[in-house]
Design a protein around this motif. Structure first.
Motif, PDB file in Angstrom:
ATOM      1  N   CYS A  18     -20.530  -9.167   7.889  1.00 51.37           N
ATOM      2  CA  CYS A  18     -20.570  -8.258   6.928  1.00 51.37           C
ATOM      3  C   CYS A  18     -19.088  -7.643   6.914  1.00 51.37           C
ATOM      4  N   ILE A  19     -18.560  -7.415   5.833  1.00 52.68           N
ATOM      5  CA  ILE A  19     -17.248  -6.348   5.657  1.00 52.68           C
ATOM      6  C   ILE A  19     -17.828  -5.356   4.550  1.00 52.68           C
ATOM      7  N   ILE A  20     -17.822  -4.054   5.074  1.00 49.61           N
ATOM      8  CA  ILE A  20     -17.759  -3.023   3.780  1.00 49.61           C
ATOM      9  C   ILE A  20     -16.375  -2.564   3.828  1.00 49.61           C
ATOM     10  N   SER A  21     -16.041  -2.801   2.720  1.00 53.07           N
ATOM     11  CA  SER A  21     -14.621  -2.309   2.155  1.00 53.07           C
ATOM     12  C   SER A  21     -14.555  -1.159   1.364  1.00 53.07           C
ATOM     13  N   VAL A  22     -13.818  -0.314   1.654  1.00 50.79           N
ATOM     14  CA  VAL A  22     -13.659   1.178   1.031  1.00 50.79           C
ATOM     15  C   VAL A  22     -12.143   1.146   0.507  1.00 50.79           C
ATOM     16  N   TYR A  23     -12.347   1.242  -1.077  1.00 49.62           N
ATOM     17  CA  TYR A  23     -11.037   1.253  -1.647  1.00 49.62           C
ATOM     18  C   TYR A  23     -10.844   2.657  -2.158  1.00 49.62           C
ATOM     19  N   ASN A  24      -9.660   3.155  -1.965  1.00 50.86           N
ATOM     20  CA  ASN A  24      -9.433   4.460  -2.541  1.00 50.86           C
ATOM     21  C   ASN A  24      -8.893   4.344  -3.869  1.00 50.86           C
ATOM     22  N   THR A  25      -9.592   4.648  -4.713  1.00 54.55           N
ATOM     23  CA  THR A  25      -8.992   4.494  -6.367  1.00 54.55           C
ATOM     24  C   THR A  25      -8.628   5.751  -6.921  1.00 54.55           C
ATOM     25  N   ASP A  26      -8.522   6.957  -5.797  1.00 52.93           N
ATOM     26  CA  ASP A  26      -8.007   8.320  -6.576  1.00 52.93           C
ATOM     27  C   ASP A  26      -6.413   8.253  -6.386  1.00 52.93           C
ATOM     28  N   LEU A  76      -7.593   7.704   3.896  1.00 51.74           N
ATOM     29  CA  LEU A  76      -6.958   6.549   3.187  1.00 51.74           C
ATOM     30  C   LEU A  76      -6.224   6.973   1.958  1.00 51.74           C
ATOM     31  N   VAL A  77      -4.996   6.441   2.190  1.00 56.28           N
ATOM     32  CA  VAL A  77      -3.983   6.853   1.141  1.00 56.28           C
ATOM     33  C   VAL A  77      -4.389   6.080  -0.253  1.00 56.28           C
ATOM     34  N   PRO A  78      -3.938   6.719  -1.376  1.00 58.16           N
ATOM     35  CA  PRO A  78      -4.465   5.830  -2.743  1.00 58.16           C
ATOM     36  C   PRO A  78      -3.873   4.284  -2.644  1.00 58.16           C
ATOM     37  N   ASN A  79      -4.956   3.707  -3.452  1.00 61.53           N
ATOM     38  CA  ASN A  79      -4.626   2.258  -3.472  1.00 61.53           C
ATOM     39  C   ASN A  79      -4.662   1.706  -2.166  1.00 61.53           C
ATOM     40  N   ASP A  80      -5.113   2.102  -1.206  1.00 63.65           N
ATOM     41  CA  ASP A  80      -5.450   1.325   0.079  1.00 63.65           C
ATOM     42  C   ASP A  80      -6.871   1.093   0.121  1.00 63.65           C
ATOM     43  N   LYS A  81      -6.740   0.127   1.379  1.00 66.19           N
ATOM     44  CA  LYS A  81      -8.447  -0.338   1.673  1.00 66.19           C
ATOM     45  C   LYS A  81      -8.693  -0.251   3.052  1.00 66.19           C
ATOM     46  N   PHE A  82      -9.865   0.275   3.604  1.00 67.18           N
ATOM     47  CA  PHE A  82     -10.413   0.352   4.875  1.00 67.18           C
ATOM     48  C   PHE A  82     -11.702  -0.913   5.117  1.00 67.18           C
ATOM     49  N   ASP A  83     -11.483  -1.536   5.951  1.00 66.19           N
ATOM     50  CA  ASP A  83     -12.469  -2.572   6.155  1.00 66.19           C
ATOM     51  C   ASP A  83     -13.283  -2.205   7.310  1.00 66.19           C
TER      52      ASP A  83
END
Length: 292
Positions: free
Chosen positions: A123-131, A277-284
């Motif tokens: 399982c990979i939970i990917s968090v994307y900052n779209t702010d 998390l900075v904008p347009n970045d992703k955390f897995d």
């Protein structure tokens, strides 16, 4: 909606509500996942986002505004859309919307990716900052496993134990349930297996800090059968072990965040265990569940 993954080793059911694992069965039909008996705990394996645990008074403050959010966040109770589904893979997505904005100040995309690899569910939970600003969040998983696994009465709860791959001493977080007391850390020696008992959880979860750059697997096994589960998280900050009074399950929980500290000032930017998390970045946030 329930979606299925399968291969020659396992059959897995995933609910699009919460992107939650609801079943893992081997070829013999043995069920490893807790079946959400509401007499004990009516969930299987919730995804925790955008917080882990509980906020003090169920609220936080960001940029001068207060937000109300219940324990473990809202993702576990929201419908995810299916982006991709093959026989052994599924990707599920949750996007920020009017409902989430009332409870949480940031725009985001959350994608949960499950893949079967032989006897392992990855399982990979990917968090994307779209702010357009730095995003603050925590994330985690809360899978519950049947204990005992064998249902013929030949096993008891205390026949099971948990062994860490990296034996040694760890910082254990103290709790004044439902909050943590980060100032009170006890050294706990986990060189030997943890023998399960219902008394173990009288004061809530058992939680340890995971040293940075350390990968610690935990293996749940019985003295009386060859079956068990190994939980392998990657780069998690905390590891939780939880059950409730007399319940026939145990949760092996990888966390990238933790419940509020008893001394919390309520400001999200100061929350213990918060990720940025900075904008347009992703955390897995990644973990593997291996069945044997």
């Amino acid at each position: 909606m329930i979606e299925m993954l399968s291969n020659d080793h396992l059959k897995v059911l995933i609910n699009t509500l919460g992107a939650e694992i609801t079943s893992i069965q081997n070829n013999d039909g043995m069920e490893y996942i807790w079946q959400a008996d509401k007499n004990y705990w009516g969930r299987h394996a919730p995804i925790l986002f955008p917080i882990v645990g509980r906020l003090k008074n169920d609220e936080c403050e960001y940029d001068g505004k207060k937000y109300h959010m219940t324990q473990h966040g809202f993702a576990r109770d929201m419908e995810f859309s299916v982006l991709k589904h093959t026989q052994d893979t599924i990707d599920l997505q949750l996007l920020s919307n009017d409902y989430t904005r009332e409870r949480y100040p940031f725009e985001f995309k959350l994608i949960v990716h499950y893949k079967l690899i032989e006897s392992k569910l990855s399982c990979i939970i990917s968090v994307y900052n779209t702010d357009n600003r730095e995003m603050l969040f925590s994330v985690g998983a809360h899978p519950a496993f049947n204990v005992p696994l064998v249902k013929d009465g030949s096993e008891q709860y205390n026949d099971y134990s948990l062994q860490l791959s990296d034996k040694g001493k760890y910082n254990e977080i103290s709790f004044e349930a439902p909050y943590a007391d980060i100032s009170q850390k006890n050294k706990i020696d986990l060189s030997d297996p943890i023998r399960l008992s219902h008394d173990l959880f009288k004061k809530d979860a058992k939680v340890i800090e995971v040293p940075k750059h350390t990968q610690i697997s935990s293996t749940l096994t019985s003295d009386k059968n060859k079956h068990g589960v190994t939980m392998t998280p990657y780069d998690n900050e905390y590891a939780g072990l939880w059950s409730i009074k007399d319940a026939p399950f145990v949760c092996l929980e990888p966390w990238w965040g933790i419940t509020d500290d008893i001394h919390s000032n309520g400001k999200l930017k100061d929350k213990v265990g918060i990720n940025k998390l900075v904008p347009n970045d992703k955390f897995d946030a990644r973990f593997d569940i291996t069945i044997f």
